[in-house]
Design an enzyme around this catalytic site. Structure first.
Site, PDB file in Angstrom:
ATOM      1  N   GLU A  86      -3.775  45.711  39.571  1.00  0.00           N
ATOM      2  CA  GLU A  86      -4.979  46.668  39.870  1.00  0.00           C
ATOM      3  C   GLU A  86      -5.932  46.384  41.009  1.00  0.00           C
ATOM      4  O   GLU A  86      -6.075  45.212  41.365  1.00  0.00           O
ATOM      5  CB  GLU A  86      -5.773  46.810  38.589  1.00  0.00           C
ATOM      6  N   LYS A 127      -6.229  55.781  35.978  1.00  0.00           N
ATOM      7  CA  LYS A 127      -6.641  55.115  34.772  1.00  0.00           C
ATOM      8  C   LYS A 127      -7.353  55.933  33.908  1.00  0.00           C
ATOM      9  O   LYS A 127      -8.241  56.578  34.391  1.00  0.00           O
ATOM     10  CB  LYS A 127      -7.416  53.982  35.174  1.00  0.00           C
ATOM     11  N   CYS A 155      -4.930  47.997  33.507  1.00  0.00           N
ATOM     12  CA  CYS A 155      -6.056  47.192  32.806  1.00  0.00           C
ATOM     13  C   CYS A 155      -6.541  47.607  31.592  1.00  0.00           C
ATOM     14  O   CYS A 155      -5.841  47.398  30.411  1.00  0.00           O
ATOM     15  CB  CYS A 155      -7.148  47.064  34.058  1.00  0.00           C
TER      16      CYS A 155
END
Length: 287
Positions: free
Chosen positions: A45, A116, A157
């Site tokens: 990330e 995300k 993440c």
């Protein structure tokens, strides 16, 4: 016939505040992974920039079309004939920034991108405070992407804490899943390993997650420990906290075996949640 065996690599980085330096570091590490025999290489990330100052971040990023890390890694994928997953880069989307991952094919073309979904807004006991929603725009689509070895479920993440996302990706056909990360040291020490092993076991899938690691120029400290986990929850490869490359042999044929032994995807049943309340306590009769 789809091949099932390949060599996967995670590139662990310590990205800083200079996007071009980060690009060059990523290119060098992806090439190193390819030289070591990797067919599939994943970066962490925020490969392109780790910058917690909002004003500075906006000054340094631009739209997807001009991102230097994306264009450079597309060239490397084509040059080496490998599949590259960029864990994410920051790209401008109106008055906010998208935390966007990319899957790049062996010809350098973009196969898929993923924004995300879950944003990390938290106040930690050590005084750290994170408000991703103040800077980033969250995605609203789960993404399944085709590779030469099967389907990849993409995430980033903080997504790893939301089990339903991975179940949905596995039910849709993913054989391997990913959660490239910039995990904080404190939360990583507590939960990084168990979350990855749990997501692999719950879905009978491989988990491949490259990470940022160490003390960054902007002052944050990330956990590192890039991981490759098999469908039985066994760790096949793990990094420490320094930048570098880890590799593992993947056989997606093991996915069917794991799901056959523990068929949680097949055995799931719909249910409702019922709330039961206690009856009021009866008073004892008076004499």
């Amino acid at each position: 016939m789809t091949a099932t065996r390949f060599t996967a690599a995670c590139v662990q980085m310590r990205s800083g505040r200079d996007a071009l330096e980060n690009r060059d570091a990523a290119v060098a590490l992806v090439r190193e992974a390819a030289d070591k025999g990797a067919d599939f290489v994943q970066t962490p990330e925020m490969t392109s920039l780790v910058e917690r100052d909002r004003t500075s971040l906006f000054d340094k990023v631009g739209p997807e079309e001009t991102d230097p890390t994306l264009s450079a890694l597309r060239e490397v994928a084509h040059e080496r004939g490998i599949v590259v997953q960029i864990g994410s880069v920051a790209v401008k989307e109106g008055d906010k920034i998208a935390n966007r991952a990319f899957l790049i094919g062996q010809d350098g073309g973009i196969i898929a991108s993923y924004d995300k979904v879950h944003l990390f807004d938290v106040d930690l006991p050590n005084g750290e405070s994170w408000r991703e929603s103040a800077t980033y725009t969250g995605g609203n689509k789960a993404v399944l992407a085709e590779t030469p070895w099967g389907m990849l479920g993409m995430s980033i993440c903080y997504d790893v804490r939301f089990a339903a996302l991975y179940r949905a990706l596995a039910e849709a056909g993913a054989s391997f899943l990913s959660a490239p990360a910039c995990f904080t040291k404190q939360t990583g020490e507590a939960h990084w390993h168990v979350l990855h092993r749990a997501r692999a076991i719950e879905t009978g899938s491989f988990m491949i997650s490259a990470a940022q690691g160490g003390l960054h120029a902007d002052g944050r400290e990330t956990f590192g420990h890039s991981l490759i986990v098999d469908p039985w929850g066994r760790i096949l490869a793990e990094a420490g906290t320094e930048p570098g490359v880890i590799l593992a042999e993947i056989d997606t044929g093991l996915v069917a075996d794991a799901r056959g032994r523990i068929p949680t995807l097949k055995n799931a049943r719909p249910f409702t949640v019922e709330t039961a309340s206690a009856a009021p306590a009866k008073r004892a009769a008076s004499a």
